[in-house]
Design an enzyme around this catalytic site. Structure first.
Site, PDB file in Angstrom:
ATOM      1  CG  ASP A 149      -1.999  -1.038   1.177  1.00 25.21           C
ATOM      2  OD1 ASP A 149      -1.795  -2.075   0.516  1.00 25.21           O
ATOM      3  OD2 ASP A 149      -3.056  -0.832   1.800  1.00 25.21           O
ATOM      4  CE  LYS A 212      -5.244   2.020   2.451  1.00 17.24           C
ATOM      5  NZ  LYS A 212      -4.176   1.280   3.142  1.00 17.24           N
ATOM      6  CE  LYS A 248      -6.937  -1.281   2.573  1.00 15.35           C
ATOM      7  NZ  LYS A 248      -5.591  -1.738   2.964  1.00 15.35           N
TER       8      LYS A 248
END
Lengths: 312, 292
Positions: A149, A212, A248
């Site tokens: 991430d 995300k 996400k």
């Protein structure tokens, strides 16, 4: 090591040509998602699906190996007294904790089933030189992270240096090797939905496997309007290139009811193909317990108390 | 503009009676109401509270518990006294409302006056009952051993059906004096004063969620009040044997404390006392090592 980056990455698009977002329209659309009535069997299915989409997260300066092992234990044994619960999709930790999480999951024989995600690239601010970010990414992957991430350089993005941000994502994409790359836009710092849309387009073209919303360290974190804009960007990217990108939302989603509203939004924006942990995740820590409590409530008819569910 | 003195042109603005949850006055999420009659006249449409209203109220009470149980006993006393002050100032409104619900004027006056006095009574007890119920226990080891009461948590109260204001006030005051938070179900036949009382609570700086009041059907909500896993004690005042049995069955789920207060004339001194506070306290015993 193969480099999927070269296949998934495409040239930097003209961000000034990215379509503008109608904020009022987005908010009205979101308000409608929140009014859908989800009952009984559908609700149960949604609760279990949401549970399986969780990236169980601990990203705190006070994290210890013990805390991370406990998190992994929770990921494997969410609530054993309810049979048939799915396990979460992944655990999400800092790079120094990847090895601990990897071992904890491998020891239980769940290597393939529960992924290890690591934040990287000087999370949460991203304020480090590129070579350090790349090094950090490589270390996390070498320690056993299945997913990375990364955060984008919001400062560079906001001053219009899109080329820099694009190249940075592409470079991290290369450094990831086999690992999946989730790109955190930190929408709370981007200001407008137009910027969110541009950043989404940029990240997807640069090779993101997932986009995300947030680090969870900045307020506002994930909101439904922001997520809807990103989902729409994913849809349009799919129509344009045929490449499926995951989503996400992270931060601030702690209630089952809200999670179900996100699933409604996902279903009605991207359709059934995205309704799986491979394509949609919730970055959350306390959401899991609320989902379990609601599942228990559905099964027993009695509202539950947090006293009877493990804390982490 | 209408002449305010002329009753023929001035249109009365009636109050919408709603619920009191988390320091707010929402309508029931179910959208259901029941008409409240005085003889043939409908005097109000009252919220028929639902399962989900109960859930919201318990969530609010749980959220408020840490703060309320953590405030000093002295401050809790001050806030209870403040409730009494606010009620005193609005006593005429409460008398009129009780009369509207069928009480005689004399009875209504007594009910309001005793309610105020009861609040002052419990305001006095907030920092004293601990001393009465605590003990230092003799043990045959090198320990200083003592027992102190602590609030049990979230208390649901099925308030007395026959005493719309006083019965509710007596039970709420005893619960919150001891540091608990509560969810009360008002009398079905006399719910108006209960809702007006929440406005008094609101004006008296009682933190949001400490007291939540629902109106609605006992048959429907008793199970919710008794079964909810996040409720620590339930107070039942009506004395119906079948309902009592139902409450005990559901309460057994998480070993809730079941407190029965039946056959009490709330207007007398029998309707108050430190034991009403003790009913919803847990006792914690500490073994503290001492030298020697």
């Amino acid at each position: 090591m193969s480099t999927p980056a070269s296949t998934s990455s495409s040239p930097l698009p003209r961000l000034d040509l990215v379509s503008r977002v109608d904020q009022t329209g987005v908010e009205e659309r979101v308000a409608r998602f929140c009014k859908r009535s989800i009952k009984k069997a559908s609700k149960m299915q949604a609760l279990k699906l949401a549970l399986g989409m969780i990236d169980l997260t601990t990203l705190e300066g006070q994290d210890t190996p013990g805390k991370v092992r406990q998190l992994c234990q929770k990921a494997i044994h969410l609530h054993d007294s309810i049979p048939g619960l799915p396990h979460v999709a992944a655990v999400c930790v800092y790079p120094v904790m990847v090895g601990v999480a990897r071992k904890a999951l491998d020891d239980q024989g769940l290597a393939g089933e529960i992924k290890v995600a690591s934040v990287a690239t000087a999370f949460p601010s991203g304020m480090s030189p590129l070579h350090i970010k790349l090094e950090e990414t490589k270390i996390a992957v070498a320690e056993g992270a299945d997913e990375i991430d990364m955060v984008i350089s919001r400062g560079a993005f906001l001053r219009g240096d899109y080329g820099y941000v694009f190249d940075e994502i592409a470079a991290v994409r290369d450094a990831c090797g086999e690992a999946h790359l989730k790109v955190i836009l930190e929408t709370g710092e981007l200001g407008t939905l137009d910027q969110v849309r541009r950043a989404s387009v940029l990240a997807m073209h640069a090779g993101a496997d997932f986009i995300k919303t947030s680090t969870g360290k900045i307020q506002p974190a994930a909101t439904m309007p922001v997520t809807l804009v990103m989902l729409q960007a994913i849809r349009d990217h799919y129509y344009e290139t045929g490449r499926q990108v995951g989503m996400k939302p992270a931060g601030g989603i702690s209630k089952a009811k809200l999670a179900i509203q996100y699933l409604v939004m996902l279903r009605e924006t991207l359709g059934q193909a995205w309704m799986a942990p491979e394509w949609f995740r919730f970055g959350a820590s306390s959401l899991a317990n609320d989902l379990i409590m609601q599942i228990q409530k559905q099964q027993t008819g009695v509202y539950q108390s947090a006293d009877y569910f493990s804390k982490d | 503009m209408a002449d305010l003195k002329d009753k023929n042109t001035r249109l009365a603005v009636g109050k919408t009676y709603k619920l009191y949850i988390d320091g707010k006055f929402p309508r029931t999420e179910s959208g259901r109401y029941y008409p409240l009659h005085n003889k043939d006249e409908i005097i109000a449409n009252v919220c028929l509270g639902s399962r989900k209203d109960t859930r919201e109220a318990v969530v609010a009470a749980r959220k408020a518990f840490a703060g309320w149980s953590g405030t000093s006993a002295y401050l809790r006393g001050q806030i209870l006294y403040r409730i009494a002050e606010m009620l005193e100032g609005r006593s005429e409104q409460f008398v009129a409302e009780l009369v509207k619900q069928g009480l005689t004027k004399a009875k209504a006056r007594t009910e309001v006056a005793v309610s105020i006095d009861r609040l002052v009574y419990y305001a006095g007890w907030t920092d004293k009952f601990q001393q009465v119920f605590s003990s230092v226990n003799p043990v045959s080891s090198a320990h200083f051993n003592f027992t102190v009461p602590e609030p049990t948590g979230v208390v649901t109260i099925i308030a007395p059906e026959e005493s719309g204001l006083l019965g509710l006030v007596s039970n709420i005051a005893a619960a919150i004096a001891g540091g608990n938070t509560c969810v009360a179900l008002a009398s079905y036949s006399m719910p108006l004063s209960a809702i007006s009382f929440t406005e008094v609570l609101h004006a008296a700086d009682v933190p949001a969620g400490v007291v939540n009041v629902l109106t609605g059907s006992r048959a429907e909500l008793t199970e919710q009040f008794a079964a909810h896993m996040d409720v620590n004690a339930i107070v039942y005042c009506d004395g119906d044997a079948a309902v009592d049995r139902e409450i005990q069955l559901h309460a057994a789920n998480n070993i809730k404390r079941v407190v029965r207060r039946t056959g009490i004339d709330w207007s007398t001194e029998k309707g108050q006392g430190p034991y009403f506070i003790r009913d919803t306290q847990e006792f914690k015993t500490t073994w503290h090592p001492v030298g020697g």
